[in-house]
Design an enzyme around this catalytic site. Structure first.
Site, PDB file in Angstrom:
ATOM      1  N   HIS A  62     -11.292 -41.977  22.485  1.00  0.00           N
ATOM      2  CA  HIS A  62     -11.748 -40.589  22.678  1.00  0.00           C
ATOM      3  C   HIS A  62     -11.639 -39.768  21.384  1.00  0.00           C
ATOM      4  O   HIS A  62     -12.215 -38.705  21.283  1.00  0.00           O
ATOM      5  CB  HIS A  62     -11.014 -39.915  23.851  1.00  0.00           C
ATOM      6  N   ASP A 120      -9.184 -46.794  26.451  1.00  0.00           N
ATOM      7  CA  ASP A 120      -9.183 -45.774  25.398  1.00  0.00           C
ATOM      8  C   ASP A 120      -8.615 -46.392  24.113  1.00  0.00           C
ATOM      9  O   ASP A 120      -7.466 -46.154  23.740  1.00  0.00           O
ATOM     10  CB  ASP A 120      -8.336 -44.576  25.869  1.00  0.00           C
ATOM     11  N   SER A 213      -2.798 -38.163  20.084  1.00  0.00           N
ATOM     12  CA  SER A 213      -3.665 -39.227  20.592  1.00  0.00           C
ATOM     13  C   SER A 213      -3.979 -40.251  19.528  1.00  0.00           C
ATOM     14  O   SER A 213      -4.130 -39.898  18.357  1.00  0.00           O
ATOM     15  CB  SER A 213      -4.995 -38.647  21.052  1.00  0.00           C
TER      16      SER A 213
HETATM   17  N1  ARG Z   1      -5.526 -36.249  24.617  1.00  0.00           N
HETATM   18  C1  ARG Z   1      -4.546 -35.779  23.703  1.00  0.00           C
HETATM   19  C2  ARG Z   1      -5.060 -35.905  22.260  1.00  0.00           C
HETATM   20  O1  ARG Z   1      -6.244 -36.010  22.089  1.00  0.00           O
HETATM   21  C3  ARG Z   1      -3.227 -36.470  23.885  1.00  0.00           C
HETATM   22  C4  ARG Z   1      -2.628 -36.098  25.145  1.00  0.00           C
HETATM   23  C5  ARG Z   1      -1.349 -36.743  25.396  1.00  0.00           C
HETATM   24  N2  ARG Z   1      -0.746 -35.946  26.392  1.00  0.00           N
HETATM   25  C6  ARG Z   1       0.445 -36.143  26.860  1.00  0.00           C
HETATM   26  N3  ARG Z   1       0.931 -35.278  27.706  1.00  0.00           N
HETATM   27  N4  ARG Z   1       1.149 -37.194  26.522  1.00  0.00           N
HETATM   28  O2  ARG Z   1      -4.339 -35.767  21.299  1.00  0.00           O
END
Ligand code: ARG
Length: 336
Positions: A62, A120, A213
């Protein structure tokens, strides 16, 4: 500096106070996580990633799926990463960017699904290749799908993602988390599939967050001091909330894809036969005087060396923009 010398292991039983650092974490020590990279677009950090071998960096799908221009990758040298914007402000922050590598190819997992976040995972082929050193070294992958990693500990997640006070840290943050039983996690994060793993604590307080992420969730396996990457930071509902753990791409399910995809690209994944990276916190006593002196010296040298580089490059930049402005004014006057 003082933060380098305090013991950072926290007792998981103790009720967690919410630290201002990345959801309950703290500064990592220089060289502790030499595989961590910052995946960047226009020199801005977008996601974390991990070095697999000298050609490949692993990140989350992503993070890179819709980038039109290829991102670049910076290796975390001594865990610091201060945005370029700060470099010309005249502040004497010891700015250390890691070496920059271009991305020659992005391979997003073909099963990646944006609505479920299934698969992902993405591979970035870097150029030039990464040369290993004390501060740049690959992480290990789990041996195979059959390996039960559910009881592995300790586990850490690291990154430059937002912290509790919504700031971007300049120093790589680390936080110890526990792997959560899949059935249990399904109650808290109903969207998880068998290709995902949860980590955190029922009471919350320690977690990854936006900007983390793509970075690694790592654990030490039984009888091993090496860190093995178990997951890729993928999603979560909020950050650090109770009964809402972080959800990670379960890497053991994707080792075959990594092998096949890298071979297909003509640069087969070549694991380091032996991982010599024992976590330095176990290996050496940070409170011993030589160790303190070494870190201190390294810090001093860096600050001095970096302030020279920064002021040099700032002067050149200022000079170039002066020429550009003068040129524009000249053109404007001639036109008049
Ligand atoms: N989707 C987020 C990013 O793009 C990471 C989210 C991780 N969230 C969590 N509560 N561990 O960086």
């Amino acid at each position: 500096m003082a933060s380098f010398f305090v013991a950072r292991r926290e007792d998981p039983q103790r009720p967690k106070r919410l630290n201002p650092q990345i959801i309950g974490g703290s500064d990592s020590r220089p060289g502790d996580w030499p595989w961590q990279v910052s995946v960047q677009k226009d020199k801005t950090h977008i996601c974390g990633g991990s070095i697999l071998d000298s050609w490949w960096v692993l990140t989350a799908a992503h993070c890179v799926r819709k980038l039109r221009a290829l991102p670049s990758v910076r290796i975390a040298v001594d865990s610091r990463m201060v945005p370029d914007a700060l470099a010309c402000t005249g502040l004497t922050v010891p700015t250390q960017w890691g070496r920059e590598h271009k991305v020659a190819e992005v391979r997003v997992h073909p099963d990646f699904n944006l609505s479920t976040f299934e698969a992902d995972a993405a591979l970035l082929q870097v150029k030039p290749r990464i040369k290993f050193s004390q501060s740049q070294d690959p992480v290990l992958l789990p041996p195979d799908e059959e390996m039960d990693t559910s009881s592995w500990a300790p586990c850490f997640v690291i990154g430059w993602g937002v912290t509790r006070n919504e700031k971007r840290p300049a120093i790589l943050q680390e936080v110890e988390v526990e792997l959560i039983d899949w059935q249990h996690c399904q109650k808290w994060a109903p969207g998880i599939t068998e290709n995902m793993v949860c980590a955190g604590f029922e009471e919350g307080g320690r977690d990854a967050c936006q900007g983390d992420s793509g970075g690694p969730l790592m654990c030490q396996g039984p009888n091993s001091e090496s860190w093995i990457q178990i997951g890729i930071v993928s999603w979560g509902s909020g950050c650090g909330e109770s009964r809402s753990p972080g959800v990670y791409t379960l890497l053991s399910k994707y080792v075959d894809w990594i092998k096949n995809s890298t071979s297909e690209a003509g640069k087969p994944y070549t694991p380091r036969r032996e991982n010599t990276n024992k976590p330095s916190r176990e290996e050496s006593d940070p409170n011993s005087t030589p160790e303190l002196m070494a870190i201190f010296r390294r810090e001093m040298n860096q600050s001095v060396a970096e302030s020279f580089t920064i002021s040099g490059s700032c002067r050149i930049r200022a000079f170039l923009s002066m020429i550009t402005v003068t040129w524009r004014i000249l053109i404007y006057m001639i036109d008049e």
